[in-house]
Design a protein around this motif. Structure first.
Motif, PDB file in Angstrom:
ATOM      1  N   PRO A  98       9.055  14.218  11.879  1.00  0.00           N
ATOM      2  CA  PRO A  98       9.431  13.010  12.490  1.00  0.00           C
ATOM      3  C   PRO A  98      10.792  12.616  11.828  1.00  0.00           C
ATOM      4  CG  PRO A  98       7.855  12.415  10.578  1.00  0.00           C
ATOM      5  CD  PRO A  98       8.210  14.021  10.634  1.00  0.00           C
ATOM      6  N   PHE A  99      11.641  13.388  11.247  1.00  0.00           N
ATOM      7  CA  PHE A  99      12.888  13.032  10.545  1.00  0.00           C
ATOM      8  C   PHE A  99      14.044  13.015  11.692  1.00  0.00           C
ATOM      9  CE2 PHE A  99      10.065  14.905   7.336  1.00  0.00           C
ATOM     10  CZ  PHE A  99      10.361  13.699   6.385  1.00  0.00           C
ATOM     11  N   ASP A 100      14.928  12.199  11.392  1.00  0.00           N
ATOM     12  CA  ASP A 100      16.160  12.343  12.088  1.00  0.00           C
ATOM     13  C   ASP A 100      17.279  12.889  11.192  1.00  0.00           C
ATOM     14  OD1 ASP A 100      19.074  10.327  12.606  1.00  0.00           O
ATOM     15  OD2 ASP A 100      17.886  10.956  14.320  1.00  0.00           O
ATOM     16  N   SER A 101      17.669  13.938  11.594  1.00  0.00           N
ATOM     17  CA  SER A 101      18.803  14.566  10.779  1.00  0.00           C
ATOM     18  C   SER A 101      19.934  13.674  10.364  1.00  0.00           C
ATOM     19  CB  SER A 101      19.341  15.876  11.405  1.00  0.00           C
ATOM     20  OG  SER A 101      18.244  16.721  11.844  1.00  0.00           O
ATOM     21  N   LEU A 102      20.602  12.991  11.221  1.00  0.00           N
ATOM     22  CA  LEU A 102      21.568  12.111  10.820  1.00  0.00           C
ATOM     23  C   LEU A 102      21.249  11.302   9.934  1.00  0.00           C
ATOM     24  CD1 LEU A 102      24.717  11.435  11.237  1.00  0.00           C
ATOM     25  CD2 LEU A 102      23.889   9.762  13.146  1.00  0.00           C
ATOM     26  N   GLU A 103      20.217  10.393  10.134  1.00  0.00           N
ATOM     27  CA  GLU A 103      19.666   9.423   9.022  1.00  0.00           C
ATOM     28  C   GLU A 103      19.435   9.924   7.777  1.00  0.00           C
ATOM     29  OE1 GLU A 103      18.993   6.053   7.588  1.00  0.00           O
ATOM     30  OE2 GLU A 103      19.908   6.186   9.414  1.00  0.00           O
ATOM     31  N   GLU A 104      18.648  10.992   7.742  1.00  0.00           N
ATOM     32  CA  GLU A 104      18.454  11.691   6.522  1.00  0.00           C
ATOM     33  C   GLU A 104      19.616  12.101   5.745  1.00  0.00           C
ATOM     34  OE1 GLU A 104      15.467  11.621   5.010  1.00  0.00           O
ATOM     35  OE2 GLU A 104      14.737  10.707   6.689  1.00  0.00           O
ATOM     36  N   THR A 105      20.590  12.647   6.492  1.00  0.00           N
ATOM     37  CA  THR A 105      22.014  12.949   5.865  1.00  0.00           C
ATOM     38  C   THR A 105      22.762  11.553   5.192  1.00  0.00           C
ATOM     39  OG1 THR A 105      22.503  14.866   7.322  1.00  0.00           O
ATOM     40  CG2 THR A 105      24.481  13.573   6.208  1.00  0.00           C
ATOM     41  N   ARG A 106      22.426  10.465   5.849  1.00  0.00           N
ATOM     42  CA  ARG A 106      22.967   9.100   5.334  1.00  0.00           C
ATOM     43  C   ARG A 106      22.386   8.817   4.205  1.00  0.00           C
ATOM     44  NH1 ARG A 106      23.682   6.973  11.304  1.00  0.00           N
ATOM     45  NH2 ARG A 106      25.961   7.638  11.703  1.00  0.00           N
ATOM     46  N   LYS A 107      20.957   9.033   4.262  1.00  0.00           N
ATOM     47  CA  LYS A 107      20.203   8.601   3.054  1.00  0.00           C
ATOM     48  C   LYS A 107      20.532   9.508   1.800  1.00  0.00           C
ATOM     49  CE  LYS A 107      15.872   7.135   5.498  1.00  0.00           C
ATOM     50  NZ  LYS A 107      14.541   7.326   5.719  1.00  0.00           N
ATOM     51  N   TRP A 108      20.669  10.514   2.117  1.00  0.00           N
ATOM     52  CA  TRP A 108      21.361  11.530   0.914  1.00  0.00           C
ATOM     53  C   TRP A 108      22.429  10.964   0.275  1.00  0.00           C
ATOM     54  CZ3 TRP A 108      19.363  14.874  -2.447  1.00  0.00           C
ATOM     55  CH2 TRP A 108      20.103  15.662  -3.034  1.00  0.00           C
ATOM     56  N   LEU A 144      17.793  13.453 -14.635  1.00  0.00           N
ATOM     57  CA  LEU A 144      16.851  13.388 -13.693  1.00  0.00           C
ATOM     58  C   LEU A 144      16.354  11.648 -13.301  1.00  0.00           C
ATOM     59  CD1 LEU A 144      14.757  16.491 -14.229  1.00  0.00           C
ATOM     60  CD2 LEU A 144      16.540  16.099 -12.684  1.00  0.00           C
ATOM     61  N   GLY A 145      16.268  11.363 -12.201  1.00  0.00           N
ATOM     62  CA  GLY A 145      15.698  10.239 -11.845  1.00  0.00           C
ATOM     63  C   GLY A 145      14.570  10.511 -10.739  1.00  0.00           C
ATOM     64  N   ASP A 146      14.274   9.592  -9.968  1.00  0.00           N
ATOM     65  CA  ASP A 146      13.337   9.665  -8.873  1.00  0.00           C
ATOM     66  C   ASP A 146      13.385   8.803  -8.023  1.00  0.00           C
ATOM     67  OD1 ASP A 146      10.966  10.005  -7.419  1.00  0.00           O
ATOM     68  OD2 ASP A 146       9.536  10.274  -9.201  1.00  0.00           O
ATOM     69  N   ILE A 147      14.278   8.826  -6.995  1.00  0.00           N
ATOM     70  CA  ILE A 147      14.405   7.926  -5.907  1.00  0.00           C
ATOM     71  C   ILE A 147      13.274   7.678  -5.220  1.00  0.00           C
ATOM     72  CG2 ILE A 147      16.915   8.581  -5.798  1.00  0.00           C
ATOM     73  CD1 ILE A 147      16.308  10.016  -3.208  1.00  0.00           C
ATOM     74  N   ASN A 148      12.050   8.472  -5.144  1.00  0.00           N
ATOM     75  CA  ASN A 148      10.894   8.271  -4.206  1.00  0.00           C
ATOM     76  C   ASN A 148      10.128   7.223  -5.024  1.00  0.00           C
ATOM     77  OD1 ASN A 148      11.135  10.116  -2.351  1.00  0.00           O
ATOM     78  ND2 ASN A 148      10.928  11.754  -3.984  1.00  0.00           N
TER      79      ASN A 148
END
Length: 98
Positions: A83-93, A46-50
């Motif tokens: 306030p999330f953008d689904s495409l941007e959150e997908t790319r972040k993942w 486990l890491g913690d990207i946050n």
């Protein structure tokens, strides 16, 4: 999880031997009939990207395989509200271990 085709591996990453050199001994490559599977470290961790904690083995695998990673999604894979953008959150993942 489907592995990587050896033809793609040879053309884009320099072959299995080159990939093994880049990854190092802590990230072994496993053969199977359809290609290879890359293991990020000796055991899941486990890491913690946050908090900016991305484990070295995960980062090394992510960087080595980035040239063959698919990122051209026309829309997000995750359904998220404002306030999330689904495409941007997908790319972040997808880039979470970079």
């Amino acid at each position: 999880m489907k592995g990587f085709d050896r033809i793609v591996l040879a053309r884009l990453l320099g072959g299995e031997e080159r990939l093994a050199e880049v990854l190092g001994p802590s990230c072994p490559i496993h053969d199977y009939d359809g290609g290879i599977v890359v293991q990020a470290g000796p055991e899941p961790q486990l890491g913690d990207i946050n908090r900016g904690l991305v484990l070295d083995d995960y980062r090394r695998v992510s960087q080595a395989l980035a040239p063959i990673r698919f990122e051209d999604y026309p829309r997000g894979l995750f359904v998220l509200g404002e306030p999330f953008d689904s495409l941007e959150e997908t790319r972040k993942w997808i880039r979470r271990f970079d």
